[in-house]
Design an enzyme around this catalytic site. Sequence first.
Site, mmCIF file in Angstrom:
data_model
loop_
_atom_site.group_PDB
_atom_site.id
_atom_site.type_symbol
_atom_site.label_atom_id
_atom_site.label_comp_id
_atom_site.label_asym_id
_atom_site.label_seq_id
_atom_site.Cartn_x
_atom_site.Cartn_y
_atom_site.Cartn_z
ATOM 1 N N LYS A 156 22.960 37.969 142.076
ATOM 2 C CA LYS A 156 22.040 38.691 142.978
ATOM 3 C C LYS A 156 22.527 40.133 143.086
ATOM 4 O O LYS A 156 23.128 40.524 144.092
ATOM 5 C CB LYS A 156 22.022 38.034 144.353
ATOM 6 C CG LYS A 156 21.107 36.821 144.415
ATOM 7 C CD LYS A 156 21.167 36.139 145.749
ATOM 8 C CE LYS A 156 20.552 36.919 146.875
ATOM 9 N NZ LYS A 156 19.079 36.988 146.836
HETATM 10 N N1 PMP Z 1 14.997 34.073 143.404
HETATM 11 C C1 PMP Z 1 15.312 35.315 143.821
HETATM 12 C C2 PMP Z 1 15.036 36.472 142.930
HETATM 13 C C3 PMP Z 1 15.899 35.493 145.085
HETATM 14 O O1 PMP Z 1 16.225 36.725 145.521
HETATM 15 C C4 PMP Z 1 16.118 34.364 145.922
HETATM 16 C C5 PMP Z 1 16.687 34.541 147.305
HETATM 17 N N2 PMP Z 1 18.082 34.510 147.309
HETATM 18 C C6 PMP Z 1 15.785 33.100 145.431
HETATM 19 C C7 PMP Z 1 15.223 32.995 144.167
HETATM 20 C C8 PMP Z 1 16.071 31.864 146.227
HETATM 21 O O2 PMP Z 1 17.450 31.614 146.252
HETATM 22 P P1 PMP Z 1 18.137 30.789 147.406
HETATM 23 O O3 PMP Z 1 17.374 29.539 147.559
HETATM 24 O O4 PMP Z 1 19.516 30.560 146.939
HETATM 25 O O5 PMP Z 1 18.070 31.629 148.640
#
Ligand code: PMP
Length: 316
Positions: A156
């Site tokens: 991220k």
């Molecule tokens: N895809 C992206 C691009 C994101 O930014 C997020 C948010 N973190 C997610 C998917 C979902 O990830 P998570 O369930 O770990 O929050």
Amino acid sequence: MKNRYAFFEGRIVPIEEAKVSVMTHALNYGTGAFGGLRGYWNEADEELYVFRPRDHFKRILASAKMLLIDLPYTIDDMVNILLNLLQAEGFRQDCYIRPLVYKSDNVIGVRLNDLKGDFTMFSIPFGSYLGDEEGTKVAVSSWRRISDISIPARGKFTGAYINSAFIKSEALMNGYDEAIVLDESGHIGEGSAENVFIIRNNKVITPPVNADILEGITRMTVMQLVREELGLEVIERPIDRTEFYVAEEAFFCGTGVQLAAITEVDQRPVGNGKLGPHVHALRDLYFSVVRGQHPAYKHFCLPVYASEAIAVPAMG
Ligand code: PMP
């Protein structure tokens, strides 16, 4: 209630003191990586539960590794920092927690090597991310998701979120709530900040982890809940854009978005255009799990006030 603290440069400090220079490498070049966790207030237990913190910190450490940031913190240290921060805040409401690793040197020069890194974390009270979680209207974005051969998709990275920002703003400015973004092969990838699923013929389908998507922790949770609680099959495979047009149900999931029904795609109703039965059931299940109300999944929920926090040692 206003947030008051941050973990910054090795200590819990008043949020006003958690400031970086305009010369900070991460601010100039996007050389950081963030996480996003949620804390859910459980009134009956008088407890704040943080959902799957260890998995979130594992992912942020993996992002740090890709950025060549060698932090002096382990997952356990980060859990302890989280407890110190949230116990100081004393929230009795839902909140969002933002950990961030970043290149903290004040230097000019774009690179990853030979730079100092640091770790910070803060939290704010937080409600829903999308306006209507039971009826999200989306369009397929004219932007593509950045391929893993250009920017690692399973981290991220702060700089990479420029891609998400273009995707999200295009959708909002065109009157939609969110967008679906295709990967470079033209298959469905994800939303701007959430993973995506469709349901066809009682099968729950989502793109595979090598479709340039983030390996979402909510995605992983939802796949487990679908299999164990709904007894439906989950399939990870490439999804064509037009499969969305003929799907019976579709939804987004992610820490921020939680679990939101997609009821319209490219101005076509998904199914009958209303919250469908499987997504309805999954939403109820998801919220009981994250709020610490489902005994079988309580191990995912870290109780903030019942846990003992060790004073954060001055490190970093
Ligand atoms: N895809 C992206 C691009 C994101 O930014 C997020 C948010 N973190 C997610 C998917 C979902 O990830 P998570 O369930 O770990 O929050």
